[in-house]
Write a protein that holds these residues in place. Structure first.
Motif, mmCIF file in Angstrom:
data_model
loop_
_atom_site.group_PDB
_atom_site.id
_atom_site.type_symbol
_atom_site.label_atom_id
_atom_site.label_comp_id
_atom_site.label_asym_id
_atom_site.label_seq_id
_atom_site.Cartn_x
_atom_site.Cartn_y
_atom_site.Cartn_z
ATOM 1 N N MET A 151 92.265 -2.719 15.048
ATOM 2 C CA MET A 151 93.457 -3.356 15.584
ATOM 3 C C MET A 151 93.343 -4.871 15.386
ATOM 4 S SD MET A 151 95.091 -3.163 19.458
ATOM 5 C CE MET A 151 95.154 -1.392 19.547
ATOM 6 N N ALA A 152 94.374 -5.468 14.848
ATOM 7 C CA ALA A 152 94.376 -6.912 14.592
ATOM 8 C C ALA A 152 94.480 -7.692 15.904
ATOM 9 C CB ALA A 152 95.547 -7.270 13.678
ATOM 10 N N ALA A 153 94.042 -8.932 15.859
ATOM 11 C CA ALA A 153 94.067 -9.781 17.063
ATOM 12 C C ALA A 153 95.472 -9.887 17.640
ATOM 13 C CB ALA A 153 93.513 -11.165 16.745
ATOM 14 N N ILE A 203 96.584 -8.976 21.397
ATOM 15 C CA ILE A 203 97.237 -9.963 22.267
ATOM 16 C C ILE A 203 98.531 -9.373 22.818
ATOM 17 C CG2 ILE A 203 98.405 -12.207 22.360
ATOM 18 C CD1 ILE A 203 96.327 -13.165 20.213
ATOM 19 N N SER A 204 99.340 -8.794 21.943
ATOM 20 C CA SER A 204 100.603 -8.182 22.374
ATOM 21 C C SER A 204 100.368 -7.092 23.410
ATOM 22 C CB SER A 204 101.369 -7.601 21.186
ATOM 23 O OG SER A 204 101.873 -8.627 20.380
ATOM 24 N N LYS A 205 99.352 -6.278 23.163
ATOM 25 C CA LYS A 205 99.033 -5.192 24.094
ATOM 26 C C LYS A 205 98.624 -5.757 25.456
ATOM 27 C CE LYS A 205 96.261 -1.010 24.422
ATOM 28 N NZ LYS A 205 95.164 -0.229 23.867
ATOM 29 N N ALA A 206 97.809 -6.820 25.467
ATOM 30 C CA ALA A 206 97.379 -7.446 26.726
ATOM 31 C C ALA A 206 98.572 -8.057 27.460
ATOM 32 C CB ALA A 206 96.314 -8.504 26.461
ATOM 33 N N LEU A 207 99.484 -8.689 26.719
ATOM 34 C CA LEU A 207 100.673 -9.281 27.349
ATOM 35 C C LEU A 207 101.566 -8.194 27.946
ATOM 36 C CD1 LEU A 207 101.598 -12.081 24.770
ATOM 37 C CD2 LEU A 207 100.564 -12.375 27.036
ATOM 38 N N LYS A 208 101.742 -7.096 27.222
ATOM 39 C CA LYS A 208 102.555 -5.973 27.735
ATOM 40 C C LYS A 208 101.909 -5.377 28.987
ATOM 41 C CE LYS A 208 104.873 -4.409 23.473
ATOM 42 N NZ LYS A 208 105.225 -5.731 23.138
ATOM 43 N N SER A 209 100.594 -5.249 28.972
ATOM 44 C CA SER A 209 99.874 -4.723 30.128
ATOM 45 C C SER A 209 100.022 -5.677 31.322
ATOM 46 C CB SER A 209 98.402 -4.530 29.767
ATOM 47 O OG SER A 209 97.708 -3.982 30.848
#
Length: 130
Positions: free
Chosen positions: A1-3, A7-13
């Motif tokens: 998984m690219a950075a 980042i997007s996944k962490a922001l959505k979480s």
């Protein structure tokens, strides 16, 4: 998984936990609120860590100021500010404006840390009264 994906996944979480914290605030469920806010902070820390790796030496965070008079924080308005900043960060990510997304997430974390500090202060005051 690219950075960027991480980042997007962490922001959505972070946004999902933020929604939980707003529900807990409305229900006046203080334990759930503190837990959700802690998770928002953790996800933001992770996102900021990934941003910092992506932008090593390229960003001058000292210029990223928010309201410097934010000494007393109200939980509701602070959570709404965080929500707006996370929306902005997600939109910037979608538009490929990573540095702007980094700035929004950075400021959002500042608000969350103020909220957590306020919780800690209230806890200490309640403990002293016992």
């Amino acid at each position: 998984m690219a950075a960027n994906e991480k980042i997007s996944k962490a922001l959505k979480s972070a946004m999902a936990y933020l929604e939980n914290s707003m529900l807990a605030l409305n229900k006046k469920d203080e334990n759930s609120l503190m837990d959700s806010v802690w998770h928002v902070a953790a996800e933001l820390e992770y996102a900021l860590f990934l941003f910092s790796i992506t932008f090593q030496g390229e960003s001058d965070r000292s210029k990223w100021k928010l309201n410097p008079k934010l000494k007393k924080v109200e939980v509701g308005p602070a959570l709404i500010a965080v929500q707006n900043l996370l929306d902005e960060a997600e939109n910037c990510m979608a538009d490929g404006k990573l540095l702007d997304a980094y700035k929004s997430a950075y400021i959002a974390r500042h608000y969350i840390l103020k909220v957590q500090g306020d919780f800690a202060k209230k806890k200490r005051e309640a403990f002293k009264k016992k």
